[in-house]
Write a protein that holds these residues in place. Structure first.
Motif, mmCIF file in Angstrom:
data_model
loop_
_atom_site.group_PDB
_atom_site.id
_atom_site.type_symbol
_atom_site.label_atom_id
_atom_site.label_comp_id
_atom_site.label_asym_id
_atom_site.label_seq_id
_atom_site.Cartn_x
_atom_site.Cartn_y
_atom_site.Cartn_z
ATOM 1 N N VAL A 11 26.190 59.193 -35.677
ATOM 2 C CA VAL A 11 26.578 58.717 -36.990
ATOM 3 C C VAL A 11 25.970 57.342 -37.172
ATOM 4 N N TYR A 12 25.236 57.159 -38.255
ATOM 5 C CA TYR A 12 24.579 55.901 -38.548
ATOM 6 C C TYR A 12 25.379 55.150 -39.603
ATOM 7 N N TYR A 13 25.688 53.891 -39.308
ATOM 8 C CA TYR A 13 26.503 53.066 -40.177
ATOM 9 C C TYR A 13 25.687 51.925 -40.763
ATOM 10 N N CYS A 14 25.942 51.633 -42.011
ATOM 11 C CA CYS A 14 25.336 50.495 -42.680
ATOM 12 C C CYS A 14 26.306 49.323 -42.653
ATOM 13 N N ASN A 15 25.785 48.139 -42.403
ATOM 14 C CA ASN A 15 26.583 46.923 -42.361
ATOM 15 C C ASN A 15 25.902 45.848 -43.194
ATOM 16 N N ALA A 16 26.696 45.087 -43.926
ATOM 17 C CA ALA A 16 26.166 43.980 -44.713
ATOM 18 C C ALA A 16 27.173 42.852 -44.763
ATOM 19 N N GLY A 17 26.660 41.640 -44.779
ATOM 20 C CA GLY A 17 27.513 40.473 -44.880
ATOM 21 C C GLY A 17 26.838 39.381 -45.677
ATOM 22 N N GLY A 18 27.650 38.525 -46.247
ATOM 23 C CA GLY A 18 27.106 37.438 -47.042
ATOM 24 C C GLY A 18 28.201 36.707 -47.774
ATOM 25 N N ARG A 19 27.915 36.379 -49.029
ATOM 26 C CA ARG A 19 28.848 35.604 -49.821
ATOM 27 C C ARG A 19 29.126 36.291 -51.144
ATOM 28 N N LEU A 20 30.388 36.321 -51.526
ATOM 29 C CA LEU A 20 30.804 36.867 -52.802
ATOM 30 C C LEU A 20 30.610 35.845 -53.914
ATOM 31 N N GLN A 21 30.717 36.311 -55.152
ATOM 32 C CA GLN A 21 30.611 35.408 -56.295
ATOM 33 C C GLN A 21 31.743 34.392 -56.328
ATOM 34 N N THR A 22 32.834 34.706 -55.647
ATOM 35 C CA THR A 22 33.932 33.765 -55.510
ATOM 36 C C THR A 22 33.659 32.702 -54.456
ATOM 37 N N MET A 23 32.536 32.822 -53.786
ATOM 38 C CA MET A 23 32.109 31.927 -52.713
ATOM 39 C C MET A 23 32.826 32.208 -51.393
ATOM 40 N N SER A 24 33.548 33.306 -51.321
ATOM 41 C CA SER A 24 34.112 33.753 -50.063
ATOM 42 C C SER A 24 33.097 34.614 -49.317
ATOM 43 N N ASP A 25 33.191 34.627 -48.010
ATOM 44 C CA ASP A 25 32.309 35.452 -47.198
ATOM 45 C C ASP A 25 32.795 36.897 -47.171
ATOM 46 N N PHE A 26 31.877 37.811 -46.920
ATOM 47 C CA PHE A 26 32.247 39.202 -46.756
ATOM 48 C C PHE A 26 31.488 39.817 -45.600
ATOM 49 N N ASP A 27 32.062 40.847 -45.034
ATOM 50 C CA ASP A 27 31.411 41.682 -44.035
ATOM 51 C C ASP A 27 31.920 43.098 -44.249
ATOM 52 N N SER A 28 31.024 43.997 -44.606
ATOM 53 C CA SER A 28 31.417 45.349 -44.991
ATOM 54 C C SER A 28 30.652 46.391 -44.195
ATOM 55 N N TRP A 29 31.304 47.519 -43.988
ATOM 56 C CA TRP A 29 30.711 48.661 -43.295
ATOM 57 C C TRP A 29 30.806 49.904 -44.162
#
Length: 117
Positions: A89-107
């Motif tokens: 199973v191949y998973y995509c991951n991304a992280g960065g900054r939201l428009q609210t200036m909070s960080d995110f990390d999503s799978w």
């Protein structure tokens, strides 16, 4: 708040090819890293770091290519010369900054790649 939509998985014979896609959506300000992982232990397959440099695990380095379309917040994984050992199973991951200036990390939920004769 950031959702990753994956596509492109499937069943192929050894030596075949697949192209995976992952599109990020949501209130994204910027993406700092984005990549592909596989298996229960989320082993690195290929990923862009915060500098935009691509990293690959050794076993796929000469066969897989990661690419990106920044305007679409999308990455791709071109997988050639697939081997049964690539089955996972191949998973995509991304992280960065939201428009609210909070960080995110999503799978993403993962997409099944099966290489079998």
């Amino acid at each position: 708040q950031v959702h990753l939509v994956e596509s492109g998985g499937g069943l192929v014979q050894p030596g075949g090819s697949l192209r995976l896609s992952c599109a990020a959506s949501g209130n994204i300000f910027m993406i700092n890293y984005m990549g592909w992982y596989r298996g229960k232990q989320h082993e690195l397959v290929a990923a862009f770091d915060s500098s935009g440099r691509a990293h690959y695990r050794d076993s796929v380095k000469d066969r897989f290519t990661i690419s990106r379309d920044n305007a679409k917040n999308t990455i791709y994984l071109q997988m050639n010369s697939l081997k049964p050992e690539d089955t996972a199973v191949y998973y995509c991951n991304a992280g960065g900054r939201l428009q609210t200036m909070s960080d995110f990390d999503s799978w993403g939920q993962g997409t099944q790649v099966t290489v079998s004769s």
